[in-house]
Design a protein around this motif. Structure first.
Motif, PDB file in Angstrom:
ATOM      1  N   LEU A  21      12.757  -2.846  11.018  1.00 50.75           N
ATOM      2  CA  LEU A  21      12.115  -2.842   9.705  1.00 50.75           C
ATOM      3  C   LEU A  21      12.828  -1.837   8.812  1.00 50.75           C
ATOM      4  N   SER A  22      12.581  -1.920   7.512  1.00 48.04           N
ATOM      5  CA  SER A  22      13.243  -0.974   6.599  1.00 48.04           C
ATOM      6  C   SER A  22      12.344  -0.666   5.402  1.00 48.04           C
ATOM      7  N   ASN A  23      12.665   0.445   4.758  1.00 50.23           N
ATOM      8  CA  ASN A  23      11.989   0.896   3.531  1.00 50.23           C
ATOM      9  C   ASN A  23      10.490   1.160   3.767  1.00 50.23           C
ATOM     10  N   ASP A  24       9.675   0.812   2.778  1.00 54.34           N
ATOM     11  CA  ASP A  24       8.247   1.131   2.847  1.00 54.34           C
ATOM     12  C   ASP A  24       7.470  -0.015   3.498  1.00 54.34           C
ATOM     13  N   ILE A  25       6.628   0.329   4.475  1.00 51.73           N
ATOM     14  CA  ILE A  25       5.769  -0.679   5.097  1.00 51.73           C
ATOM     15  C   ILE A  25       4.344  -0.414   4.633  1.00 51.73           C
ATOM     16  N   ASP A  26       3.910  -1.202   3.654  1.00 52.37           N
ATOM     17  CA  ASP A  26       2.543  -1.055   3.153  1.00 52.37           C
ATOM     18  C   ASP A  26       1.906  -2.434   3.009  1.00 52.37           C
ATOM     19  N   LEU A  27       0.768  -2.486   2.341  1.00 48.55           N
ATOM     20  CA  LEU A  27       0.012  -3.732   2.242  1.00 48.55           C
ATOM     21  C   LEU A  27       0.843  -4.894   1.699  1.00 48.55           C
ATOM     22  N   SER A  28       1.815  -4.581   0.832  1.00 51.57           N
ATOM     23  CA  SER A  28       2.584  -5.648   0.182  1.00 51.57           C
ATOM     24  C   SER A  28       3.470  -6.418   1.157  1.00 51.57           C
ATOM     25  N   VAL A  29       3.790  -5.843   2.302  1.00 53.08           N
ATOM     26  CA  VAL A  29       4.695  -6.533   3.244  1.00 53.08           C
ATOM     27  C   VAL A  29       4.042  -6.767   4.610  1.00 53.08           C
ATOM     28  N   ILE A  30       2.784  -6.395   4.724  1.00 53.32           N
ATOM     29  CA  ILE A  30       2.112  -6.488   6.022  1.00 53.32           C
ATOM     30  C   ILE A  30       2.114  -7.908   6.579  1.00 53.32           C
TER      31      ILE A  30
ATOM     32  N   VAL B 142      -2.865  -0.354 -13.461  1.00 54.99           N
ATOM     33  CA  VAL B 142      -1.993  -1.314 -12.770  1.00 54.99           C
ATOM     34  C   VAL B 142      -2.778  -2.548 -12.327  1.00 54.99           C
ATOM     35  N   PRO B 143      -2.109  -3.689 -12.261  1.00 52.07           N
ATOM     36  CA  PRO B 143      -2.767  -4.883 -11.719  1.00 52.07           C
ATOM     37  C   PRO B 143      -3.200  -4.621 -10.276  1.00 52.07           C
ATOM     38  N   ALA B 144      -4.293  -5.237  -9.878  1.00 47.38           N
ATOM     39  CA  ALA B 144      -4.798  -5.049  -8.507  1.00 47.38           C
ATOM     40  C   ALA B 144      -4.023  -5.954  -7.560  1.00 47.38           C
ATOM     41  N   LYS B 145      -2.740  -5.673  -7.455  1.00 53.64           N
ATOM     42  CA  LYS B 145      -1.859  -6.448  -6.581  1.00 53.64           C
ATOM     43  C   LYS B 145      -1.080  -5.479  -5.701  1.00 53.64           C
ATOM     44  N   SER B 146      -0.882  -5.876  -4.451  1.00 57.85           N
ATOM     45  CA  SER B 146      -0.251  -4.954  -3.509  1.00 57.85           C
ATOM     46  C   SER B 146       1.164  -4.557  -3.912  1.00 57.85           C
ATOM     47  N   ASP B 147       1.822  -5.413  -4.696  1.00 61.99           N
ATOM     48  CA  ASP B 147       3.195  -5.096  -5.128  1.00 61.99           C
ATOM     49  C   ASP B 147       3.248  -3.838  -6.005  1.00 61.99           C
ATOM     50  N   TYR B 148       2.131  -3.433  -6.576  1.00 61.51           N
ATOM     51  CA  TYR B 148       2.123  -2.280  -7.473  1.00 61.51           C
ATOM     52  C   TYR B 148       1.782  -0.967  -6.766  1.00 61.51           C
ATOM     53  N   ILE B 149       1.441  -1.040  -5.477  1.00 58.58           N
ATOM     54  CA  ILE B 149       1.076   0.185  -4.766  1.00 58.58           C
ATOM     55  C   ILE B 149       2.271   1.138  -4.688  1.00 58.58           C
ATOM     56  N   ALA B 150       3.451   0.587  -4.451  1.00 59.55           N
ATOM     57  CA  ALA B 150       4.656   1.429  -4.368  1.00 59.55           C
ATOM     58  C   ALA B 150       4.939   2.112  -5.707  1.00 59.55           C
ATOM     59  N   LEU B 151       4.687   1.404  -6.796  1.00 61.66           N
ATOM     60  CA  LEU B 151       4.897   1.989  -8.131  1.00 61.66           C
ATOM     61  C   LEU B 151       4.010   3.214  -8.313  1.00 61.66           C
ATOM     62  N   VAL B 152       2.754   3.096  -7.913  1.00 60.21           N
ATOM     63  CA  VAL B 152       1.834   4.234  -8.041  1.00 60.21           C
ATOM     64  C   VAL B 152       2.323   5.401  -7.181  1.00 60.21           C
ATOM     65  N   ARG B 153       2.765   5.105  -5.973  1.00 63.45           N
ATOM     66  CA  ARG B 153       3.285   6.181  -5.098  1.00 63.45           C
ATOM     67  C   ARG B 153       4.429   6.937  -5.769  1.00 63.45           C
ATOM     68  N   VAL B 154       5.353   6.193  -6.347  1.00 68.21           N
ATOM     69  CA  VAL B 154       6.538   6.806  -6.956  1.00 68.21           C
ATOM     70  C   VAL B 154       6.131   7.709  -8.133  1.00 68.21           C
ATOM     71  N   VAL B 155       5.278   7.182  -8.995  1.00 66.34           N
ATOM     72  CA  VAL B 155       4.900   7.939 -10.199  1.00 66.34           C
ATOM     73  C   VAL B 155       4.097   9.190  -9.827  1.00 66.34           C
ATOM     74  N   LEU B 156       3.131   9.031  -8.913  1.00 66.80           N
ATOM     75  CA  LEU B 156       2.288  10.171  -8.553  1.00 66.80           C
ATOM     76  C   LEU B 156       3.077  11.259  -7.829  1.00 66.80           C
ATOM     77  N   ALA B 157       3.975  10.839  -6.952  1.00 67.25           N
ATOM     78  CA  ALA B 157       4.789  11.833  -6.241  1.00 67.25           C
ATOM     79  C   ALA B 157       5.697  12.568  -7.213  1.00 67.25           C
ATOM     80  N   ALA B 158       6.250  11.846  -8.163  1.00 64.90           N
ATOM     81  CA  ALA B 158       7.126  12.482  -9.158  1.00 64.90           C
ATOM     82  C   ALA B 158       6.339  13.452 -10.022  1.00 64.90           C
ATOM     83  N   ALA B 159       5.118  13.065 -10.403  1.00 67.86           N
ATOM     84  CA  ALA B 159       4.288  13.953 -11.233  1.00 67.86           C
ATOM     85  C   ALA B 159       3.924  15.220 -10.462  1.00 67.86           C
TER      86      ALA B 159
END
Lengths: 128, 147
Positions: free
Chosen positions: A18-27, B11-28
């Motif tokens: 696997l690679s990168n981030d493993i979260d809900l989006s790729v589960i 953000v839209p309630a879609k799992s694809d946006y969870i990584a975006l939130v992680r990036v922004v919050l960690a940077a802040a």
């Protein structure tokens, strides 16, 4: 995220990288790869986490599910080379006790073979 | 109100946006020069868990409304709130996951998110009801990890 699949030299174990981030989006995709390995007849699956940068509780959940499916088939699931941030999350949830973890593929193969042999012996003894 | 900095995401309630939130919050959180990278990582994981729960809550409710994430930083302290509009839940009545040593543990694939959040940050508050859930996470990023 990318998923790689290969077997060890003896073709006893499936190795899923696997690679990168493993979260809900790729589960769903990762779970499907695990199911495919089991459905292909592999009882032991090694999950190479070398290139994984993040795991959440959903990812850990599917590792637990894979562990259970392998155990039910007298096999083993081994997590390979998790990086420090990933190791920490695994440890914080206590799953370092439940799941087998190895530093490299060679060690993981040995661990899986050993665990499978132990499970198989135990299952035989129970049947007698 | 004091003189901290605020970042707000919707953000839209879609799992694809969870990584975006992680990036922004960690940077802040990392803007504070005294922030520790391990504590920022702890916050990153905790926020991700909260947003994941929010996404799943909206999926359960069948709502397409957005999730609101607010990050307020003042000194070394970071406060993050995640608000969803799902059906809510009883935080005191979530299934208890058996200990890792228990033979039953391998039958539980879910239920680690809330305990993980609570272990990673200094303070976790949850307000939940029929109109949604508000999760509040507070962490001092200049201090050593709790565990």
């Amino acid at each position: 995220m990318q998923i790689s699949r290969r077997t060890d030299a003896l073709e006893e174990h499936m190795i899923i990288g696997l690679s990168n981030d493993i979260d809900l989006s790729v589960i769903a995709v990762v779970r499907s790869a695990f199911h495919e390995a089991i459905n292909d007849g592999f009882t032991s699956v090694l999950v190479d986490l070398t290139n994984v940068t993040f795991v959440d509780s959903a990812a850990l959940g599917i590792f637990v599910g894979l562990h259970r499916r392998c155990r039910e088939r007298n096999g083993a699931c081994v997590l390979v080379n998790p990086q420090p941030d990933v190791s920490r999350i695994i440890a914080l949830t206590g799953l370092d006790v439940l799941l087998s973890i190895a530093s490299d593929i060679e060690t993981a193969c040995a661990l899986a073979s050993s665990a499978a042999a132990t499970s198989s012996t135990a299952a035989t003894e129970m049947a007698q | 109100m004091s003189s901290g900095d605020e970042v707000v995401l919707r953000v839209p309630a879609k799992s694809d946006y969870i990584a975006l939130v992680r990036v922004v919050l960690a940077a802040a959180a990392a803007i504070d020069p005294d922030s520790r990278s391990d504590r920022v990582e702890d916050l990153r994981v905790a926020v991700s868990e909260a947003v994941t729960n929010a996404v799943e809550s909206h999926r359960t409710a069948g709502t397409d409304s957005h999730i609101e994430v607010r990050c307020y930083t003042e000194g070394h302290e970071v406060e993050v709130t995640v608000r969803d509009h799902g059906p809510g839940f009883d935080p005191d009545n979530v299934p208890v996951v058996p200990d890792a040593e228990s033979p039953e543990r391998m039958f539980f694939e879910n239920g680690l998110g809330l305990p993980l959040m609570r272990r990673l940050v200094d303070k976790t508050d949850i307000e939940t009801g029929d109109d949604g859930t508000l999760v509040r996470l507070v962490i001092d990023t200049s201090t050593s990890p709790k565990v």
